[in-house]
Structures are given as structure tokens and as C-alpha cells.
Design a protein around this motif. Structure first.
Motif, PDB file in Angstrom:
ATOM      1  N   MET A 237      54.161  49.179  37.360  1.00 33.11           N
ATOM      2  CA  MET A 237      54.089  49.912  38.638  1.00 33.11           C
ATOM      3  C   MET A 237      54.250  48.931  39.805  1.00 33.11           C
ATOM      4  O   MET A 237      53.453  48.018  39.957  1.00 33.11           O
ATOM      5  N   ILE A 238      55.268  49.130  40.594  1.00 34.80           N
ATOM      6  CA  ILE A 238      55.506  48.230  41.737  1.00 34.80           C
ATOM      7  C   ILE A 238      55.055  48.925  43.017  1.00 34.80           C
ATOM      8  O   ILE A 238      55.427  50.072  43.271  1.00 34.80           O
ATOM      9  N   LYS A 239      54.224  48.216  43.797  1.00 36.26           N
ATOM     10  CA  LYS A 239      53.728  48.795  45.053  1.00 36.26           C
ATOM     11  C   LYS A 239      54.810  48.700  46.117  1.00 36.26           C
ATOM     12  O   LYS A 239      55.399  47.639  46.322  1.00 36.26           O
ATOM     13  N   GLY A 240      55.075  49.810  46.783  1.00 36.76           N
ATOM     14  CA  GLY A 240      56.115  49.839  47.807  1.00 36.76           C
ATOM     15  C   GLY A 240      55.533  49.852  49.212  1.00 36.76           C
ATOM     16  O   GLY A 240      54.431  49.349  49.447  1.00 36.76           O
TER      17      GLY A 240
ATOM     18  N   THR B 120      44.915  54.381  53.011  1.00 39.63           N
ATOM     19  CA  THR B 120      46.338  54.193  53.263  1.00 39.63           C
ATOM     20  C   THR B 120      47.082  54.559  51.982  1.00 39.63           C
ATOM     21  O   THR B 120      46.609  54.235  50.887  1.00 39.63           O
ATOM     22  N   VAL B 121      48.197  55.266  52.126  1.00 43.68           N
ATOM     23  CA  VAL B 121      48.988  55.666  50.965  1.00 43.68           C
ATOM     24  C   VAL B 121      50.249  54.812  50.909  1.00 43.68           C
ATOM     25  O   VAL B 121      50.946  54.652  51.917  1.00 43.68           O
ATOM     26  N   TYR B 122      50.515  54.245  49.726  1.00 41.39           N
ATOM     27  CA  TYR B 122      51.703  53.421  49.510  1.00 41.39           C
ATOM     28  C   TYR B 122      52.622  54.075  48.492  1.00 41.39           C
ATOM     29  O   TYR B 122      52.158  54.679  47.516  1.00 41.39           O
ATOM     30  N   ALA B 123      53.910  53.912  48.712  1.00 45.54           N
ATOM     31  CA  ALA B 123      54.898  54.363  47.732  1.00 45.54           C
ATOM     32  C   ALA B 123      54.826  53.450  46.506  1.00 45.54           C
ATOM     33  O   ALA B 123      54.229  52.368  46.548  1.00 45.54           O
ATOM     34  N   THR B 124      55.427  53.917  45.404  1.00 50.58           N
ATOM     35  CA  THR B 124      55.602  53.059  44.221  1.00 50.58           C
ATOM     36  C   THR B 124      57.069  53.184  43.786  1.00 50.58           C
ATOM     37  O   THR B 124      57.839  53.932  44.402  1.00 50.58           O
ATOM     38  N   ASP B 125      57.414  52.489  42.709  1.00 45.78           N
ATOM     39  CA  ASP B 125      58.806  52.593  42.232  1.00 45.78           C
ATOM     40  C   ASP B 125      59.066  53.947  41.565  1.00 45.78           C
ATOM     41  O   ASP B 125      60.206  54.277  41.255  1.00 45.78           O
ATOM     42  N   ASP B 126      58.005  54.730  41.342  1.00 43.94           N
ATOM     43  CA  ASP B 126      58.155  56.098  40.844  1.00 43.94           C
ATOM     44  C   ASP B 126      58.028  57.041  42.053  1.00 43.94           C
ATOM     45  O   ASP B 126      56.980  57.076  42.700  1.00 43.94           O
ATOM     46  N   PRO B 127      59.085  57.818  42.369  1.00 43.91           N
ATOM     47  CA  PRO B 127      59.020  58.668  43.575  1.00 43.91           C
ATOM     48  C   PRO B 127      57.917  59.723  43.515  1.00 43.91           C
ATOM     49  O   PRO B 127      57.554  60.281  44.556  1.00 43.91           O
ATOM     50  N   ASN B 128      57.387  59.981  42.324  1.00 49.42           N
ATOM     51  CA  ASN B 128      56.361  61.018  42.193  1.00 49.42           C
ATOM     52  C   ASN B 128      54.953  60.466  41.985  1.00 49.42           C
ATOM     53  O   ASN B 128      54.042  61.201  41.594  1.00 49.42           O
TER      54      ASN B 128
ATOM     55  N   HIS C 221      45.087  65.402  41.070  1.00 54.31           N
ATOM     56  CA  HIS C 221      46.235  64.492  41.249  1.00 54.31           C
ATOM     57  C   HIS C 221      45.947  63.096  40.693  1.00 54.31           C
ATOM     58  O   HIS C 221      46.830  62.259  40.618  1.00 54.31           O
ATOM     59  N   PHE C 222      44.695  62.853  40.269  1.00 49.48           N
ATOM     60  CA  PHE C 222      44.273  61.497  39.912  1.00 49.48           C
ATOM     61  C   PHE C 222      44.872  61.025  38.587  1.00 49.48           C
ATOM     62  O   PHE C 222      44.907  61.781  37.624  1.00 49.48           O
ATOM     63  N   GLU C 223      45.328  59.783  38.550  1.00 52.39           N
ATOM     64  CA  GLU C 223      45.829  59.223  37.278  1.00 52.39           C
ATOM     65  C   GLU C 223      44.960  58.084  36.786  1.00 52.39           C
ATOM     66  O   GLU C 223      44.411  58.148  35.715  1.00 52.39           O
ATOM     67  N   LYS C 224      44.836  57.001  37.575  1.00 55.08           N
ATOM     68  CA  LYS C 224      43.965  55.904  37.118  1.00 55.08           C
ATOM     69  C   LYS C 224      43.635  54.947  38.259  1.00 55.08           C
ATOM     70  O   LYS C 224      44.364  54.864  39.249  1.00 55.08           O
ATOM     71  N   ILE C 225      42.545  54.212  38.052  1.00 56.59           N
ATOM     72  CA  ILE C 225      42.191  53.129  38.979  1.00 56.59           C
ATOM     73  C   ILE C 225      43.140  51.965  38.717  1.00 56.59           C
ATOM     74  O   ILE C 225      43.440  51.650  37.552  1.00 56.59           O
ATOM     75  N   LEU C 226      43.627  51.336  39.766  1.00 57.10           N
ATOM     76  CA  LEU C 226      44.523  50.178  39.592  1.00 57.10           C
ATOM     77  C   LEU C 226      43.778  48.871  39.824  1.00 57.10           C
ATOM     78  O   LEU C 226      44.012  47.880  39.147  1.00 57.10           O
ATOM     79  N   ASN C 227      42.921  48.851  40.815  1.00 57.02           N
ATOM     80  CA  ASN C 227      42.122  47.667  41.128  1.00 57.02           C
ATOM     81  C   ASN C 227      40.950  48.116  41.995  1.00 57.02           C
ATOM     82  O   ASN C 227      40.747  49.305  42.186  1.00 57.02           O
ATOM     83  N   GLU C 228      40.195  47.147  42.528  1.00 55.21           N
ATOM     84  CA  GLU C 228      38.962  47.471  43.253  1.00 55.21           C
ATOM     85  C   GLU C 228      39.124  48.586  44.294  1.00 55.21           C
ATOM     86  O   GLU C 228      38.284  49.447  44.434  1.00 55.21           O
TER      87      GLU C 228
END
Ligand code: TMP
Ligand code: ASP
Length: 240
Positions: free
Chosen positions: A1-4, A14-22, A69-76
Motif C-alpha cells: 500500500m503506497i500512501k499518496g 486527514t485523509v490520504y489517497a493510496t495507490d488503490d483508488p478505492n 468502511h474499516f479495513e485495518k490499522i496501518l500504524n499508530e
């Protein structure tokens, strides 16, 4: 997962895009706001506390069959969620009278309600999120009649799961706000619970002492805001 790139900056996240448009990343900042942004501050550890709190609640709800809408925790401070198109309506559930309901109707805070009361608010800070009814929502096109019904049913299910969860931890779940929407990759699919469930958007009272463990500590300058968020979190089993 790449943070955009940053795509939206709210009052506390704050909401960030990822390399997955969804898929998007929700970053929980240390900012706290009240009264539609009129009162602002930074509170140490708020971001990580709310990120973990929200993840725990969303995972609990998913286990009980509530789609979110929740999928998983990524970090702190960050979690991965499905990208959503949100309804412009906030659903509030009240188990005990407090806050704006007490003010509006002149009913003492702490008055227990014989059954939960549902209220809808139009999500608009400039108008200070005015209360609306299901006719406003339907006629003004903010949600269909079916979706208004679905929000009510889902909100009731959430209450049936969360009220006992807090109760067993010695905490009254007084009231809270939920927001719903649809995933951008499933625009005609199920209504999903979105946004967050944290002490920023609910009222939690210690059943023994009556102490507030939520954002009213900030709104009303009661101090030790995050200590109480973390105490509530620990009691319900959030791994901090
Ligand atoms: P209220 O008493 O101010 O109407 O709020 C009821 C509950 O819903 C309280 O726990 C705070 C939450 N809430 C929000 O978090 N954001 C909002 O915009 C609204 C209207 C309520
Ligand atoms: N959630 C709203 C805000 O941050 C209202 C409130 O909490 O008082 O401005």
C-alpha cells in the motif's frame, strides 16, 4: 500500500489517497475541535488513542455483522478504510438526555430515556449542523426513504452492541453520532458505517462517579481529556 497525496483535511483527521483508488488512509491527528471549529487545541496522544479506539469499535461491530468502511490499522495514527461517498446526514442516538437535547427541551442532563431516541442532523458546520427530520432528508434529496430506514435499523443494531459493551466496563453510553455512506467501488451496494467512533463523537459517563470520559471534558474545560479517553479505552479492552 503506497500512501499518496492528502485529499481532505478535517478538524481532527486527514485523509490520504493510496495507490488503490478505492482505499484511503485516515490519519488521526492530535487536533481537537468543538463548537463547529470555534474552539481548537492540540492534545498529546489524541491521534493514536482515537485510532486504536476506533479500530477496536469498528472491528467489534464487524464481528457482530455491522458492515463498516474499516479495513485495518496501518500504524499508530493511521488506518486503511474503503473510500466512501458519505450521506450528508449525522445520526445521533441518545440513551440518556444530555447536550443539545437537554438545552433544547429543558430536560436535566442525566435523565434516563425509557428507550433510545434517534435524531438526524444536517452535516454543515456553517449552519452548525441543524437538526432535521426524515422528511427534510428525503424531500431535500440527502438520502432516499429506504436509506433513512436503513440508517435507523443499523443505528439501532449498533446501539444494541455498544451499549452493553460500555455497560460491562462500568460506563454509560449516553449518546453518540454515526455517519453512513457507500463504498466508491460499490455505489449501489450496502450502506456502510463510515467516519469514526471515538470519544470525540460520543458521551461516556463513569457509572460509579458520573465522571465524563469524552469530548465534553474539552468542550467544558474539565481537564485531563486524553487520560479519560484512555481510561475508557482500557476498560472496554482497547489495546493501547
Ligand atoms: P449534541 O448533544 O451536541 O446534539 O450531540 C449528541 C452526541 O452526538 C454527542 O455525543 C456528540 C455527537 N455529535 C458529534 O460528534 N458531532 C456532531 O456534529 C453532532 C451534532 C453530534
Ligand atoms: N464535532 C463538532 C466540532 O468539532 C461539534 C462539537 O464537537 O462540538 O466542531
Amino acid at each position: 500500500m503506497i500512501k499518496g497525496n492528502e485529499i481532505y483535511r478535517g478538524k481532527a483527521k486527514t485523509v490520504y489517497a493510496t495507490d488503490d483508488p478505492n482505499r484511503v488512509i485516515m490519519h488521526y491527528r492530535d487536533d481537537v475541535s468543538a463548537f463547529d471549529g470555534a474552539k481548537l487545541a492540540k492534545l498529546e496522544k489524541k491521534g493514536e488513542t482515537n485510532n486504536r479506539f476506533n479500530a477496536f469499535i469498528m472491528e467489534t461491530l464487524e464481528k457482530e455483522g455491522v458492515k463498516t468502511h474499516f479495513e485495518k490499522i496501518l500504524n499508530e495514527r493511521e488506518s486503511l478504510v474503503r473510500s466512501m461517498k458519505m450521506l450528508k446526514v449525522e445520526c445521533v442516538v441518545r440513551n440518556i438526555c444530555a447536550g443539545s437535547m437537554s438545552k433544547r427541551l429543558g430536560i436535566e442532563e442525566g435523565t434516563r430515556l425509557s428507550e433510545p431516541i434517534f435524531e438526524y442532523f444536517y452535516k454543515n458546520d456553517e449552519l452548525h449542523d441543524p437538526m432535521v427530520n426524515d422528511d427534510h432528508i428525503r424531500v431535500l434529496g440527502w438520502a432516499s426513504e429506504d436509506d433513512v430506514q436503513r440508517m435507523r435499523i443499523k443505528t439501532r443494531r449498533v446501539n444494541n452492541i455498544l451499549k452493553p459493551l460500555f455497560d460491562n466496563a462500568g460506563i454509560d453510553l449516553v449518546d453518540y453520532k454515526l455517519e453512513f455512506g457507500r463504498a466508491t467501488d460499490d455505489p449501489n451496494g450496502a450502506l456502510l458505517l463510515g467516519d469514526e467512533f471515538t470519544p470525540d463523537g460520543c458521551r461516556l459517563w463513569d457509572k460509579k462517579t458520573g465522571e465524563k470520559m469524552d469530548k465534553d471534558r474539552f468542550r467544558r474545560d474539565l481537564g485531563n481529556v486524553i487520560d479519560f479517553y484512555r481510561e475508557a479505552a482500557k476498560r472496554i479492552g482497547v489495546p493501547l
